[in-house]
Scaffold this active site. Sequence first.
Site, short mmCIF file in Angstrom:
data_model
loop_
_atom_site.label_atom_id
_atom_site.label_comp_id
_atom_site.label_asym_id
_atom_site.label_seq_id
_atom_site.Cartn_x
_atom_site.Cartn_y
_atom_site.Cartn_z
N ALA A 149 0.88 -1.18 0.00
CA ALA A 149 0.00 0.00 0.00
C ALA A 149 0.92 1.23 0.00
CB ALA A 149 -0.93 -0.05 1.20
N MET A 157 2.63 2.98 2.25
CA MET A 157 3.91 2.95 2.96
C MET A 157 4.85 1.90 2.36
SD MET A 157 3.74 5.35 5.09
CE MET A 157 5.02 5.20 6.33
N ARG A 186 -1.03 -9.29 -0.50
CA ARG A 186 -2.13 -10.26 -0.49
C ARG A 186 -2.92 -10.22 -1.80
NH1 ARG A 186 -7.11 -9.29 3.53
NH2 ARG A 186 -7.04 -7.35 2.35
N ASN A 200 1.71 0.65 12.46
CA ASN A 200 1.37 1.31 13.72
C ASN A 200 0.68 0.33 14.66
OD1 ASN A 200 2.37 3.87 13.35
ND2 ASN A 200 0.50 4.64 12.39
N SER A 246 7.67 7.00 10.71
CA SER A 246 6.89 8.23 10.52
C SER A 246 7.42 9.01 9.33
CB SER A 246 6.95 9.11 11.77
OG SER A 246 6.20 10.29 11.51
N LYS A 248 6.71 5.35 18.89
CA LYS A 248 5.93 5.83 17.73
C LYS A 248 4.53 6.26 18.17
CE LYS A 248 4.63 6.90 13.63
NZ LYS A 248 3.53 6.30 13.00
N HIS A 295 4.94 9.57 19.74
CA HIS A 295 5.18 10.52 18.64
C HIS A 295 3.84 10.97 18.07
CE1 HIS A 295 5.22 11.23 14.29
NE2 HIS A 295 6.43 11.74 14.41
N ASN A 296 2.96 10.02 17.83
CA ASN A 296 1.66 10.36 17.25
C ASN A 296 0.79 11.14 18.23
OD1 ASN A 296 2.68 8.80 15.20
ND2 ASN A 296 0.77 7.74 14.78
N GLU A 327 1.96 14.52 17.95
CA GLU A 327 1.46 15.00 16.65
C GLU A 327 0.00 15.48 16.78
OE1 GLU A 327 2.19 12.14 13.38
OE2 GLU A 327 0.09 12.37 12.90
N TYR A 328 -0.82 14.70 17.47
CA TYR A 328 -2.22 15.11 17.70
C TYR A 328 -2.25 16.48 18.41
CZ TYR A 328 -4.94 10.83 16.67
OH TYR A 328 -5.58 9.78 16.07
N ARG A 336 -13.43 12.45 49.80
CA ARG A 336 -13.30 10.98 49.71
C ARG A 336 -13.45 10.35 51.09
NH1 ARG A 336 -8.70 8.64 48.17
NH2 ARG A 336 -9.74 6.93 47.11
P1 NBP Z 1 -2.85 0.25 5.18
O1 NBP Z 1 -2.78 0.46 6.62
O2 NBP Z 1 -3.94 0.90 4.41
O3 NBP Z 1 -2.91 -1.33 4.89
C1 NBP Z 1 -3.05 -1.83 3.59
C2 NBP Z 1 -2.17 -3.03 3.39
O4 NBP Z 1 -2.50 -4.06 4.34
C3 NBP Z 1 -2.39 -3.63 2.02
O5 NBP Z 1 -1.16 -4.07 1.51
C4 NBP Z 1 -3.34 -4.77 2.31
O6 NBP Z 1 -3.31 -5.80 1.36
C5 NBP Z 1 -2.74 -5.27 3.60
N1 NBP Z 1 -3.62 -6.20 4.31
C6 NBP Z 1 -4.80 -6.01 4.90
BR1 NBP Z 1 -5.75 -4.45 4.89
N2 NBP Z 1 -5.31 -7.10 5.47
C7 NBP Z 1 -4.40 -8.05 5.22
C8 NBP Z 1 -4.33 -9.41 5.57
N3 NBP Z 1 -5.28 -9.99 6.29
N4 NBP Z 1 -3.26 -10.11 5.14
C9 NBP Z 1 -2.30 -9.52 4.42
N5 NBP Z 1 -2.28 -8.21 4.08
C10 NBP Z 1 -3.33 -7.49 4.48
O7 NBP Z 1 -1.46 0.63 4.48
P2 NBP Z 1 -0.50 1.88 4.72
O8 NBP Z 1 -1.24 3.15 4.80
O9 NBP Z 1 0.59 1.73 3.72
O10 NBP Z 1 0.12 1.61 6.19
C11 NBP Z 1 0.86 0.44 6.51
C12 NBP Z 1 1.18 0.49 7.99
O11 NBP Z 1 2.00 1.65 8.24
C13 NBP Z 1 -0.04 0.64 8.89
O12 NBP Z 1 0.17 -0.02 10.10
C14 NBP Z 1 -0.14 2.11 9.11
O13 NBP Z 1 -0.82 2.43 10.32
C15 NBP Z 1 1.34 2.48 9.19
N6 NBP Z 1 1.64 3.89 8.83
C16 NBP Z 1 0.98 4.50 7.83
C17 NBP Z 1 1.30 5.81 7.50
C18 NBP Z 1 0.60 6.51 6.37
O14 NBP Z 1 0.86 7.72 6.19
N7 NBP Z 1 -0.23 5.85 5.59
C19 NBP Z 1 2.30 6.48 8.22
C20 NBP Z 1 2.97 5.80 9.23
C21 NBP Z 1 2.63 4.49 9.52
P3 NBP Z 1 -4.40 -5.81 0.16
O15 NBP Z 1 -3.84 -4.94 -0.89
O16 NBP Z 1 -4.47 -7.23 -0.22
O17 NBP Z 1 -5.69 -5.28 0.73
#
Ligand code: NBP
Length: 482
Positions: free
Chosen positions: A13, A15, A35, A104, A130, A184, A187-188, A191-192, A455
Site C-alpha cells: 500500500a 507505505m 495479499r 502502527n 513516521s 511511535k 510521537h503520534n 502529533e495530535y 473521599r
Molecule cells: P494500510 O494500513 O492501508 O494497509 C493496507 C495493506 O495491508 C495492504 O497491503 C493490504 O493488502 C494489507 N492487508 C490487509 Br488491509 N489485510 C491483510 C491481511 N489480512 N493479510 C495480508 N495483508 C493485508 O497501508 P499503509 O497506509 O501503507 O500503512 C501500513 C502500515 O503503516 C499501517 O500499520 C499504518 O498504520 C502504518 N503507517 C501508515 C502511514 C501513512 O501515512 N499511511 C504512516 C505511518 C505508519 P491488500 O492490498 O491485499 O488489501
Amino acid sequence: MSDKCDLGLIGLAVMGQNFVLNVESSGFKVAVYNRTSNKIDEFMERRAVGKNIRGCYTLEELVDSLIRPRKVMLLVKAGDPVDAVIDSLIPLLDREDIIIDGGNSHFRDTDRRAEKLEKLGIRYLGSGISGGEYGALHGPSLMPGGDRQAYQEIEEIFREAAAETLEGPCVGYLGPGSAGHYVKMVHNGIEYGVMALTAEIYDIMRKILELEPEVMAGHFARWNESRDSYLLEITAEILRRDDEKSEEKLIDVILDTAAQKGTGKWSVQDALELGIAVPCITAAVNSRLLSAVRDERLKISRELGGLKKDRPGQQEKDRLGQQEKDRLLDSLEDALDFGILIAYAEGLKLLEAASEEYGYDLDLAEVARIWQDGCIIRANLLQEIRQVYQEEEPVNLFFSSRFRVETAGKIAAVRDVVRTAKDVGLAIPALTSALDYYDSLRAEESPANLIQAQRDYFGAHTYQRKDKEGVFHTEWQDIHNI
Ligand code: NBP
C-alpha cells in the site's frame, strides 16, 4: 554475487511501495509480496520497472528469495492483518530469521507477538515509521525496538533508508520488546497535540482576527522561518491552496470533522494506565471526537452558536480594534510555541514513565534525535530538546534550564490568547489544557485537600495531614443517627 534479496517486504500500500523504493535506491535488493496480487502487478509494471525489486506471488516465493537469516518486513494494516501474516510466515521461516513489523501496531500486540515468536526462535522487531508517503520514499524517521541483535543485522538497511541530519540518520535502537512501537505511539500523541494547537490558532485567526486564509498562510510561513516545523510548513501550504472545483480556498470547502486511527487515543489510554497526565494530548483527541459529532453540533449551534451569542449585543461592541488585533497576533505566535512545548513535555513525561514501567530503558535524547527529521513532528525545537536530555534530567521539559525562562516569558501572551478566546466563547481546548498543565504544576498548593476530605467523608478513604505523619479519618457525620 547472490541473486537473493536483502529484504522481503509484505504490504504494497502507500507505505510499503514507497519504503521499498527507498530501500532499493540505497543499493539493496528487495522482494515484495501483497495479499491482492494485482497490486504486485501494478507495482512491478510501473514504479518498480528497471529496479532491483522482485515481485513474488506467494509467501513461499518471497521467503525463498531472501538471504539467510531472512529479514521480512510487514507494512500491512495494523491489528488482525499483522497476526494473519505472521501466522502464515511462521511455517516458512527458520530459527534466527527476523520479522519486522513496520506498521502502527499497538505496543501490547507487539509484546505478545514478540513473546510468541521468541518461543519459536524467530526474532522480532517492532518499528515505528513516521513521515507518511513522502518520508517512506525519501527518508523516514524509524523507531525500532525488540531483539537487539536482530536490529544490528538490519541496521545498515534502516540507516541507509532513514532521513539524514548532521547528527546522523534518524534511526536508532530504542529498547527491548515494544519500545519502538511505544515511542511511535507517543510521537503520534504529540502529533495530535501540535495539530490541534495549530488548528486552534487558525480558528482564532479566522473567527476573531477575521483574516483571509492567504494572510494566515503568510503568518504561519513567517513563524516557521526560524522553527522549521513540518506541521507549520504544511499548514501554510494548505491555507494557500485554491480549490479546483470552486472559487473558494480549498480549506474553506473541507468538512470540519477529523477522523483518527487510534495512536492518539492509545497514548491517552496508556498515560491514564501509568498515572501520567497528558491534558493537551487528551484535549486533542477529544477535539477530534467532538468534531466528528457534526449533526449534534449543528443542532446545538443553530440555537446557541456564534461567537458571543450567549451575550446578545456584545458582538459589535467588543469587536477588536486594529491595535488589539496586532497585539493578539503577536500573542498567538508565543501561545503556539508554548502549547507545542507542552505537548512535547507531556509526551516525554509519558515516555519516561513507560520506560520505567516496561523496562525500555529509553534514552530521551536519542528519541529527540530520531525525531529531528523525516517525521511529522520534526522541527528545530527537537535539537534543543535533545540537548536538554543530554545535559540534564529535567523535572519537566518546560522547567529545564533551557526552556524555563523562555516559557515563563510567554505566559502573559498565552493568558491573553486564552482570555480572548474564552471571552467570545471560542473553544481552544488544547491550548487551555496546556496552560492548565503549566499552572497545575507551578501551584504550590492544589485543591486536592478538599478532594481528600470529600473521599474520606463519603467513603472513609482516610486522608493525610500537612502537620502529622500517618493516615487519618474523621467521623464527618453520625450515620446511625440520621
Ligand atoms: P494500510 O494500513 O492501508 O494497509 C493496507 C495493506 O495491508 C495492504 O497491503 C493490504 O493488502 C494489507 N492487508 C490487509 Br488491509 N489485510 C491483510 C491481511 N489480512 N493479510 C495480508 N495483508 C493485508 O497501508 P499503509 O497506509 O501503507 O500503512 C501500513 C502500515 O503503516 C499501517 O500499520 C499504518 O498504520 C502504518 N503507517 C501508515 C502511514 C501513512 O501515512 N499511511 C504512516 C505511518 C505508519 P491488500 O492490498 O491485499 O488489501
